[in-house]
Design an enzyme around this catalytic site. Structure first.
Site, mmCIF file in Angstrom:
data_model
loop_
_atom_site.group_PDB
_atom_site.id
_atom_site.type_symbol
_atom_site.label_atom_id
_atom_site.label_comp_id
_atom_site.label_asym_id
_atom_site.label_seq_id
_atom_site.Cartn_x
_atom_site.Cartn_y
_atom_site.Cartn_z
ATOM 1 N N ASN A 178 71.977 17.788 43.078
ATOM 2 C CA ASN A 178 71.788 19.129 42.886
ATOM 3 C C ASN A 178 70.240 19.271 42.785
ATOM 4 O O ASN A 178 69.572 20.498 42.935
ATOM 5 C CB ASN A 178 72.393 19.619 41.793
ATOM 6 C CG ASN A 178 71.985 18.721 40.625
ATOM 7 O OD1 ASN A 178 71.956 17.540 40.373
ATOM 8 N ND2 ASN A 178 72.036 19.462 39.335
ATOM 9 N N LYS A 201 69.320 4.946 44.262
ATOM 10 C CA LYS A 201 70.309 5.258 45.233
ATOM 11 C C LYS A 201 70.519 6.880 44.981
ATOM 12 O O LYS A 201 71.250 7.343 44.126
ATOM 13 C CB LYS A 201 71.734 4.805 44.906
ATOM 14 C CG LYS A 201 72.806 4.980 45.992
ATOM 15 C CD LYS A 201 74.124 4.682 45.694
ATOM 16 C CE LYS A 201 75.018 6.018 45.012
ATOM 17 N NZ LYS A 201 75.216 7.032 46.221
ATOM 18 N N PRO A 202 69.820 7.575 45.900
ATOM 19 C CA PRO A 202 70.101 9.091 45.904
ATOM 20 C C PRO A 202 71.450 9.469 46.386
ATOM 21 O O PRO A 202 72.014 8.609 47.164
ATOM 22 C CB PRO A 202 68.893 9.731 46.740
ATOM 23 C CG PRO A 202 68.498 8.686 47.696
ATOM 24 C CD PRO A 202 68.690 7.384 46.913
ATOM 25 N N ASP A 203 71.998 10.556 46.309
ATOM 26 C CA ASP A 203 73.132 11.023 46.869
ATOM 27 C C ASP A 203 72.805 11.301 48.489
ATOM 28 O O ASP A 203 71.605 11.644 48.855
ATOM 29 C CB ASP A 203 73.610 12.536 46.210
ATOM 30 C CG ASP A 203 74.727 12.932 46.829
ATOM 31 O OD1 ASP A 203 74.961 13.498 48.106
ATOM 32 O OD2 ASP A 203 75.859 12.672 46.000
ATOM 33 N N GLY A 252 75.117 12.470 36.685
ATOM 34 C CA GLY A 252 76.032 12.963 37.262
ATOM 35 C C GLY A 252 77.356 13.464 36.368
ATOM 36 O O GLY A 252 77.139 13.763 35.300
ATOM 37 N N SER A 253 78.683 13.125 36.764
ATOM 38 C CA SER A 253 79.706 13.624 36.080
ATOM 39 C C SER A 253 80.067 12.644 34.891
ATOM 40 O O SER A 253 79.909 11.480 34.991
ATOM 41 C CB SER A 253 80.973 13.732 36.953
ATOM 42 O OG SER A 253 81.377 12.543 37.141
ATOM 43 N N GLU A 274 72.712 11.219 32.021
ATOM 44 C CA GLU A 274 72.784 12.634 31.882
ATOM 45 C C GLU A 274 74.017 12.943 32.584
ATOM 46 O O GLU A 274 74.205 13.148 33.699
ATOM 47 C CB GLU A 274 71.485 13.349 32.218
ATOM 48 C CG GLU A 274 71.562 14.671 31.977
ATOM 49 C CD GLU A 274 70.635 15.773 32.913
ATOM 50 O OE1 GLU A 274 71.130 16.349 33.702
ATOM 51 O OE2 GLU A 274 69.307 15.558 32.145
ATOM 52 N N CYS A 308 72.516 21.348 35.971
ATOM 53 C CA CYS A 308 73.094 20.893 34.728
ATOM 54 C C CYS A 308 73.171 21.360 33.414
ATOM 55 O O CYS A 308 73.780 21.546 32.499
ATOM 56 C CB CYS A 308 73.013 19.419 34.524
ATOM 57 S SG CYS A 308 71.124 18.895 34.458
ATOM 58 N N GLU A 406 83.703 22.650 33.250
ATOM 59 C CA GLU A 406 82.521 22.802 33.911
ATOM 60 C C GLU A 406 82.666 23.342 35.301
ATOM 61 O O GLU A 406 83.316 22.729 35.987
ATOM 62 C CB GLU A 406 81.537 21.652 33.976
ATOM 63 C CG GLU A 406 80.144 21.894 34.437
ATOM 64 C CD GLU A 406 79.364 20.644 34.439
ATOM 65 O OE1 GLU A 406 78.107 20.983 34.411
ATOM 66 O OE2 GLU A 406 79.857 19.477 34.563
#
Length: 537
Positions: A178, A201-203, A252-253, A274, A308, A406
């Site tokens: 995001n 490691k990015p998305d 992330g989640s 986070e 977030c 969320e």
């Protein structure tokens, strides 16, 4: 709801001339150049990512294997030793140059962020500014924060003590889709200036943004191998990332964060997380309604609510609730949606099909159970495959999905209250505690309310940007919104190991051979009492 010219929604599988087939975007050749920075395993099939604005291909990304990840860590460890041996001020100069370069070359990265994440351009610029602010802060303060620190010894004049900070080694960073540029910088840059190497490691969805910044860092003087980017599916490469990292940083989640924390704990290494949020905004009865309504639009709908720290719950005093709601709904309904690479659109697209599914499901669940949709509440496929209108709900109750879950999209619920303590209690009545916002003409009163909110960051007369942009203060979550902090001194020192060294001279800290233990204990008791009266560093 006004809009810009509809984006191309074709689904041609051929790689378009520009990234994602968006007019004005960088060329596919430039994307391929960035992708060439990473290698994939022969046993792992590459994947093709598509642009949220158009549904057209962005790039084909190689996917790493377990073996690839472990090899990357081996290279990183070799590079880290030489990097850590450099003076902190020399490492900080790299960040200084990153600051200058990202501002000078922002046009290209703004395009990439928009195409990959589906953001409006102003939201993409927030990421550019975040990189510059973080780089400047740590370039300026890292040497002081990491410097050896003297401490008062146990016996004045005879005990000399101090604290050193050593880098952790190789930091593993798992970054979300995001905020691909800002969150990369906020985690990677302090890790680097602390003397670590990084394997990130990015998305996959927003990998080009991270690859672009890594390329920029090397142009700024970062040695090759110190920051390596790997791409892959978490189920395949996650175990190697966790097993090889000397410190793990994840955004992330909450469920994924908990799972990772359990795995890291088995290795007795440390981590920062986070995680999710259900962020409240409290509008006090004396608030400037126009300013609060305008601020709420930004707080709720920046990056289409895929932030977030964005607001999903607004509590407004009943004395001004009707006026605020009218002003807020009017401003929300007027937001311009679009997918062009310019500053005309005020809100962009959702980033993935899964996000669109979640947002739609939350709104429909609330609608079916009696909530009122004051504006928005529908997808806009004529603009692009993943556009959804900014949505304001009222009458949301506990049995409705968006009440406590969320949404992570452009959906907010408005509630009334009559007593400030009631508003605070309702704002705190959640498993999350990431960010909050308070609005009032009385700064002291708002500060007092803010201090009672169980959130890692609280903004007064702002939604999130005041704390997000103030790099000198820590940012992170309470409760199930995370562990650890980014930004500020904590955001740097978490990437270090503290080491205490003390040198004892003259008097030993055990009794001499012929002195009875009881006499020594009495003498030391007197000394300890006297020490209490001395000034201590």
């Amino acid at each position: 709801m006004t809009s810009t010219t509809p984006a191309n929604t074709g689904h041609d599988t051929a790689l378009p001339a520009t990234v994602g087939g968006v007019e004005g975007a960088p060329t596919a050749a430039r994307a391929a150049q960035l992708v060439a920075r990473v290698a994939g395993g022969a046993d792992s099939a590459p994947i093709r990512m598509t642009a949220p604005f158009t549904g057209l291909p962005i790039a084909t990304l190689p996917q790493a294997t377990d073996t690839d990840i472990r090899a990357a860590f081996t290279r990183a460890r070799e590079a880290q030793r030489a990097w850590a041996a450099r003076p902190v001020k020399e490492r900080a100069r790299v960040l200084d140059r990153v600051h200058d370069l990202v501002l000078r070359r922002q046009g290209e990265i703004l395009d990439l962020v928009q195409v990959e994440a589906g953001k409006a351009r102003l939201d993409a610029f927030d990421e550019v500014s975040a990189v510059a602010l973080v780089a400047a802060y740590y370039a300026k303060h890292a040497a002081k924060l990491l410097a050896p620190r003297k401490a008062a010894g146990v016996i004045p004049a005879l005990t000399r003590a101090g604290e050193l900070r050593h880098p952790k080694g190789v930091v593993g960073i798992i970054s979300p889709w995001n905020y691909p540029l800002a969150l990369t910088a906020m985690d990677v840059l302090p890790a680097l200036v602390a003397g670590n190497a990084v394997v990130q490691k990015p998305d996959n969805q927003t990998a080009l943004s991270a690859l672009w910044l890594a390329e920029l860092a090397e142009e700024a003087g970062l040695p090759a191998g110190v920051w390596q980017i790997v791409l892959g599916r978490g189920s395949v490469i996650g175990p190697a990332l966790i097993e090889e990292s000397d410190y793990l940083c994840f955004t992330g989640s909450t469920p994924t964060g908990k799972e990772l924390a359990g795995q890291v704990a088995k290795r007795l290494t440390s981590y920062s997380l986070e995680l999710g949020g259900k962020n409240p905004m409290i509008v006090l009865p004396d608030a400037d309604v126009t300013k609060a309504a305008t601020g709420a639009v930004t707080a709720c709908f920046s990056s289409a609510g895929q932030l977030c720290v964005s607001v999903e719950r607004i509590y407004v005093h009943e004395d001004i609730r009707e006026e605020f709601t009218r002003a807020f709904v009017t401003r929300t309904a007027a937001l311009k949606l679009g997918g062009a690479l310019d500053y005309e659109a005020q809100m962009g697209s959702l980033t993935s099909e899964s996000q669109l599914t979640t947002v739609s499901a939350h709104v429909e669940d609330a609608r079916a159970k009696g909530a009122d949709v004051l504006t928005g509440g529908r997808a806009r496929p004529e603009l692009g495959p993943l556009f959804y209108e900014p949505t304001v709900l009222s009458g949301v109750t506990a049995e409705m999905t968006p009440f406590a879950d969320e949404t992570f999209g452009p959906v907010v619920s408005i509630y009334g209250y009559t007593d400030v303590t009631e508003a605070i209690d309702r704002a705190n009545d959640t498993e999350f505690g990431l960010n909050a916002s308070v609005w009032s003409r009385n700064g002291r009163a708002a500060w007092e309310v803010a201090a009672r909110l169980k959130a890692g960051t609280v903004n007064v007369n702002e939604g999130y940007a005041a704390t997000f942009g103030t790099v000198g203060v820590p940012m992170g979550g309470m409760k199930e919104s995370g562990v650890g902090r980014r930004n500020g001194a904590e955001g740097l020192l978490k990437y270090t190991e503290a080491q205490a060294i003390a040198v004892q001279r003259g008097l030993a800290l055990r009794p001499p051979r012929r002195v009875p233990g009881s006499a020594w204990a009495r003498l030391m008791t007197i000394g300890i009492r006297l020490l209490r009266r001395l000034p201590r560093r």
